[in-house]
Design an enzyme around this catalytic site. Structure first.
Site, PDB file in Angstrom:
ATOM      1  N   GLU A 181     -17.953   3.753  15.210  1.00  0.00           N
ATOM      2  CA  GLU A 181     -17.095   4.928  15.111  1.00  0.00           C
ATOM      3  C   GLU A 181     -15.646   4.480  14.931  1.00  0.00           C
ATOM      4  O   GLU A 181     -14.956   4.202  15.927  1.00  0.00           O
ATOM      5  CB  GLU A 181     -17.212   5.778  16.381  1.00  0.00           C
ATOM      6  N   GLY A 219     -12.707  13.106  14.648  1.00  0.00           N
ATOM      7  CA  GLY A 219     -12.039  14.391  14.813  1.00  0.00           C
ATOM      8  C   GLY A 219     -10.866  14.595  13.878  1.00  0.00           C
ATOM      9  O   GLY A 219     -10.078  15.529  14.054  1.00  0.00           O
ATOM     10  N   HIS A 265     -17.823   5.169  24.432  1.00  0.00           N
ATOM     11  CA  HIS A 265     -17.181   5.957  23.376  1.00  0.00           C
ATOM     12  C   HIS A 265     -15.676   5.659  23.381  1.00  0.00           C
ATOM     13  O   HIS A 265     -15.092   5.433  24.443  1.00  0.00           O
ATOM     14  CB  HIS A 265     -17.431   7.451  23.619  1.00  0.00           C
ATOM     15  N   GLU A 311     -13.237   7.499  23.203  1.00  0.00           N
ATOM     16  CA  GLU A 311     -12.453   8.394  24.071  1.00  0.00           C
ATOM     17  C   GLU A 311     -12.517   7.929  25.518  1.00  0.00           C
ATOM     18  O   GLU A 311     -11.579   8.136  26.293  1.00  0.00           O
ATOM     19  CB  GLU A 311     -12.958   9.843  23.899  1.00  0.00           C
ATOM     20  N   LYS A 340     -19.262  16.439  23.364  1.00  0.00           N
ATOM     21  CA  LYS A 340     -18.005  16.154  24.081  1.00  0.00           C
ATOM     22  C   LYS A 340     -17.796  17.209  25.174  1.00  0.00           C
ATOM     23  O   LYS A 340     -18.776  17.645  25.791  1.00  0.00           O
ATOM     24  CB  LYS A 340     -16.835  16.073  23.086  1.00  0.00           C
ATOM     25  N   ASN A 346     -22.940  14.686  19.734  1.00  0.00           N
ATOM     26  CA  ASN A 346     -22.092  14.462  20.912  1.00  0.00           C
ATOM     27  C   ASN A 346     -21.220  15.704  21.067  1.00  0.00           C
ATOM     28  O   ASN A 346     -20.263  15.879  20.324  1.00  0.00           O
ATOM     29  CB  ASN A 346     -21.234  13.204  20.692  1.00  0.00           C
ATOM     30  N   SER A 395     -16.185  12.161  11.768  1.00  0.00           N
ATOM     31  CA  SER A 395     -16.083  13.202  10.739  1.00  0.00           C
ATOM     32  C   SER A 395     -17.291  13.255   9.801  1.00  0.00           C
ATOM     33  O   SER A 395     -17.139  13.493   8.610  1.00  0.00           O
ATOM     34  CB  SER A 395     -14.774  13.056   9.952  1.00  0.00           C
TER      35      SER A 395
HETATM   36  P1  13P Z   1     -16.296  13.970  14.987  1.00  0.00           P
HETATM   37  O1  13P Z   1     -17.628  14.089  14.267  1.00  0.00           O
HETATM   38  O2  13P Z   1     -15.819  15.278  15.528  1.00  0.00           O
HETATM   39  O3  13P Z   1     -15.280  13.241  14.157  1.00  0.00           O
HETATM   40  O4  13P Z   1     -16.560  13.062  16.283  1.00  0.00           O
HETATM   41  C1  13P Z   1     -17.224  11.861  16.135  1.00  0.00           C
HETATM   42  C2  13P Z   1     -17.552  11.327  17.463  1.00  0.00           C
HETATM   43  O5  13P Z   1     -16.679  10.907  18.216  1.00  0.00           O
HETATM   44  C3  13P Z   1     -18.960  11.327  17.882  1.00  0.00           C
HETATM   45  O6  13P Z   1     -19.158  10.578  19.037  1.00  0.00           O
END
Ligand code: 13P
Length: 258
Positions: free
Chosen positions: A170, A176, A98, A100, A11, A9, A216
């Site tokens: 997640e 992150g 997601h 976010e 982002k 992903n 992560s």
């Molecule tokens: P990170 O791997 O940067 O923690 O992000 C995970 C994520 O949100 C994947 O969709």
């Protein structure tokens, strides 16, 4: 045996040039060291980069996914993208719900459920995300929160439709932050999710559904997470932006898939 699915992903990172270069490096890396049959790889770049990434991975077996979509086919929805538009640029996957999107764009389970149905109607494999906040984990309500999300996003989905759905656990506190769930924490929630699927459908179907872990995941912790019996690959953020890191994560899945 469930397959592993390792999805990147990206982002809101990468432009056409850097995204194409990254996709090419991943394509070349996999051509040199092909993953086991039981591993699927998916790249989910931002919308404007989908076409160039699709060109860079053509013929590689790598899947293309979007990070979001609207549930309607067309209409006055400024700024939104329809499922058919994603199919037209070569997407076969789409990330939905997601955290976010839930957090910054106020998406709720009902909206995600409508998107999920639309994705299935259009032949896209939805990767549907669920996960608790740190506060919820510390309050001891992870199982309740995640179970509620799973039931909410899957409301009205038939067993036949469910076969085309991928879930991603997640934990929000691990995204992150560099603070990943321990394999025990991940396994516990994945097993709970599979239990919810068994109660919604049946155990046989629950055992067929791919449940990715995200939060992560790095080259040095992927193997221990993917070795958990109910963890079927990963949804990778930061570490999917570097070809060598992402390839190492794919190799971890490949070694386990045998
Ligand atoms: P990170 O791997 O940067 O923690 O992000 C995970 C994520 O949100 C994947 O969709």
């Amino acid at each position: 045996m469930r397959p592993y699915i390792v999805a990147g992903n990206w982002k809101m990172h990468m432009d056409s040039e850097s995204g194409t270069a990254l996709a090419r490096s991943i394509h070349e890396g996999l051509a040199a060291d092909p993953p086991s049959d039981g591993v699927s790889v998916v790249l989910c770049p931002p919308f404007p980069v989908l076409s160039s990434v699709q060109a860079a991975i053509a013929g590689s077996g790598i899947g293309l996914g979007a990070q979001n979509m609207h549930n309607e086919d067309h209409g006055a929805f400024t700024g939104e993208v329809a499922p058919g538009m994603l199919r037209a640029v070569g997407c076969t996957f789409v990330i939905l719900g997601h955290s976010e999107r839930r957090q910054h764009f106020h998406e709720d389970d009902a909206f995600i459920n409508r998107k999920l149905r639309a994705a299935l109607t259009h032949g896209l494999t939805p990767i549907v995300c669920v996960g608790e906040t740190l506060e919820q984990r510390e309050a001891g309500i992870t199982e309740e929160v995640v179970g509620g999300q799973v039931r909410g996003v899957l409301a009205g989905i038939t067993a036949q439709e469910m076969k085309g759905v991928v879930l991603a656990y997640e934990p929000i506190w691990a995204i992150g932050t560099g603070r990943t769930a321990t394999p025990e924490q991940a396994q516990e929630v994945h097993a709970d999710i599979r239990g919810v699927l068994a109660s919604l459908f049946d155990r046989g179907l629950a055992d067929r559904i791919v449940i990715q872990y995200g939060g992560s995941v790095k080259a040095d912790n992927a193997a221990e997470l993917f070795a958990c019996p109910d963890v079927d690959g990963g949804l990778i953020g930061g570490a999917s932006l570097k070809a060598q890191d992402f390839l190492a994560i794919i190799r971890a899945a490949s070694t386990l898939a045998g």
